[in-house]
Design a protein around this motif. Structure first.
Motif, short mmCIF file in Angstrom:
data_model
loop_
_atom_site.label_atom_id
_atom_site.label_comp_id
_atom_site.label_asym_id
_atom_site.label_seq_id
_atom_site.Cartn_x
_atom_site.Cartn_y
_atom_site.Cartn_z
N THR A 81 6.98 10.66 -9.09
CA THR A 81 6.73 9.64 -8.34
C THR A 81 5.42 9.12 -8.55
N VAL A 82 5.57 7.70 -8.81
CA VAL A 82 4.10 7.04 -8.68
C VAL A 82 4.26 6.04 -7.39
N ILE A 83 3.16 6.37 -6.60
CA ILE A 83 3.22 5.54 -5.50
C ILE A 83 2.24 4.09 -5.61
N VAL A 84 2.86 3.15 -5.32
CA VAL A 84 2.00 1.69 -5.50
C VAL A 84 2.03 1.11 -4.03
N SER A 85 0.79 1.05 -3.44
CA SER A 85 0.91 0.83 -1.99
C SER A 85 -0.29 0.12 -1.48
N GLY A 86 -0.26 -0.89 -0.57
CA GLY A 86 -1.46 -1.36 0.01
C GLY A 86 -1.73 -0.98 1.24
N PHE A 87 -1.11 0.40 1.73
CA PHE A 87 -1.15 1.02 2.74
C PHE A 87 -1.63 2.42 2.31
N GLN A 91 -5.22 10.43 4.98
CA GLN A 91 -4.15 11.13 5.45
C GLN A 91 -2.97 11.02 4.48
N VAL A 92 -2.61 9.63 4.24
CA VAL A 92 -1.48 9.30 3.38
C VAL A 92 -1.68 9.61 1.92
N LEU A 93 -2.79 9.59 1.25
CA LEU A 93 -3.28 10.10 0.22
C LEU A 93 -2.77 11.63 0.00
N THR A 94 -3.32 12.46 1.07
CA THR A 94 -3.13 13.79 0.96
C THR A 94 -1.82 14.17 1.18
N GLU A 95 -0.84 13.52 1.92
CA GLU A 95 0.52 13.62 2.16
C GLU A 95 1.16 13.36 0.90
N THR A 96 0.74 12.41 0.15
CA THR A 96 1.85 12.12 -0.89
C THR A 96 1.39 12.95 -1.89
N SER A 97 0.19 13.42 -1.95
CA SER A 97 -0.08 14.44 -3.13
C SER A 97 0.50 15.98 -2.66
N GLU A 98 0.64 16.10 -1.35
CA GLU A 98 1.14 17.57 -1.15
C GLU A 98 2.76 17.38 -1.45
N ALA A 102 2.94 11.98 -8.09
CA ALA A 102 2.02 12.33 -9.52
C ALA A 102 0.94 11.35 -9.35
N PHE A 103 0.93 10.11 -9.04
CA PHE A 103 -0.12 9.08 -8.93
C PHE A 103 0.04 8.48 -7.69
N PHE A 104 -1.13 7.71 -7.21
CA PHE A 104 -1.17 6.90 -6.01
C PHE A 104 -2.09 5.88 -6.44
N LEU A 105 -1.53 4.60 -6.61
CA LEU A 105 -2.20 3.24 -6.94
C LEU A 105 -2.19 2.17 -6.06
N PRO A 106 -3.46 1.89 -5.33
CA PRO A 106 -3.56 1.01 -4.30
C PRO A 106 -3.13 -0.49 -4.77
N ILE A 118 3.02 5.43 -15.41
CA ILE A 118 4.39 5.92 -15.46
C ILE A 118 4.69 6.74 -16.53
N ARG A 119 4.02 6.59 -17.70
CA ARG A 119 4.06 7.20 -18.90
C ARG A 119 3.90 8.73 -18.46
N GLN A 120 2.60 8.76 -18.19
CA GLN A 120 1.84 10.09 -17.64
C GLN A 120 2.95 10.92 -16.75
N ALA A 121 3.30 10.21 -15.72
CA ALA A 121 4.09 10.96 -14.97
C ALA A 121 5.39 11.50 -15.45
N ALA A 122 6.15 10.72 -16.51
CA ALA A 122 7.16 11.31 -17.19
C ALA A 122 7.10 12.38 -18.19
#
Length: 122
Positions: A81-87, A91-98, A102-106, A118-122
């Motif tokens: 999973t690659v998260i792309v979010s404005g939120f 806490q959200v960054l920690t939770e998504t990692s836990e 794979a990545f969080f992009l604002p 995407i390529r790195q996550a695959a």
């Protein structure tokens, strides 16, 4: 023949989904397998299509992005999973990692960086 990376998109914003869909479809090594707007659809499509990478927002109707990640983790899902979010908060960054993201992009993020992640996550 090389196998394409199967990508599923999830975002409530239709314009954003279309923009990302067009971006992915232009890439020779990526295949868009679906673009959905809510977490229930994500979970169904992950089961049915077994994408390599899910690109999703945290804020989704019906089942939010964090709950999607949790259910995927509980089901030992191999989709990355690659998260792309404005939120995003710490806490959200920690939770998504836990929960295995794979990545969080604002938002907004550069298209080139998203394709790289995407390529790195695959």
């Amino acid at each position: 023949m090389t196998t394409k990376i199967k990508v599923l998109l999830a975002d409530t914003n239709e314009d954003f989904r279309q923009l990302l869909s067009q971006l992915i479809e232009r890439e020779a090594d990526l295949a868009l397998v679906g673009a959905v707007e809510n977490g229930e659809q994500v979970l169904q499509m992950v089961r049915e299509l077994d994408p390599d990478v899910l690109v999703t927002d945290v804020i989704l109707p019906k089942v939010d992005g964090l709950a999607v990640l949790q259910r995927m983790q509980e089901q030992n899902c191999r989709t990355r999973t690659v998260i792309v979010s404005g939120f995003y908060t710490q806490q959200v960054l920690t939770e998504t990692s836990e929960l295995g993201a794979a990545f969080f992009l604002p938002k907004p993020c550069s298209p080139e960086l998203l394709l790289t992640r995407i390529r790195q996550a695959a």
